[in-house]
Design a protein around this motif. Sequence first.
Motif: not given
Length: 181
Positions: A36-41
């Motif tokens: 699992r991951g995400q984008f922060d910008d």
Amino acid sequence: MTTTTRLSELTGDYVLDTAHTRIGFVARHTMATRVRGQFDDFEGSAHLDGDDPSKSSARLTIQAKSLQTRNERRDEQLRDTFLGMDDHPAITFTSTKVKQVDETTFEVTGDLTIRGVTKPVTVDFQLTGAEHGPGGDVRVGFKGSVTINRNDWGVNWNAATAVLVSPKVALEFDVAAVRQS
């Protein structure tokens, strides 16, 4: 704060509240575990037409360098080798069609560009809430997801990766937006 109950009350131009929005992904690794991951910008905007949702639109730009999975080595490999962030620093989505399915469900079709490759996708979104804040601003929440085949966008590294990492990636959106006008 008061809750908004009629879709027509939501008409207007919105910007993402990035502090309260999450753009994530889930991919199977070695067919047994999920990463699992995400984008922060990222940044985005939308025009919502509560009287005629088909006239609504959305735009999203994600910075590839902001990918996070809580594993620095993996993050660097995903950013560099998979997403090619030096040549393709942004992932973009621009809607081309919005269809209302029921009172709170919408299908948003648009062009998703990853690694310079643009393909159409349809994201299913659910209106999760709308309210008037104490300053009179209107805030809306949407939750959505779509599963894509990363190979369609050339997101691959080598033959071993093709076997070890599932080609299907679930993109997840938990969106908060604030009306600007």
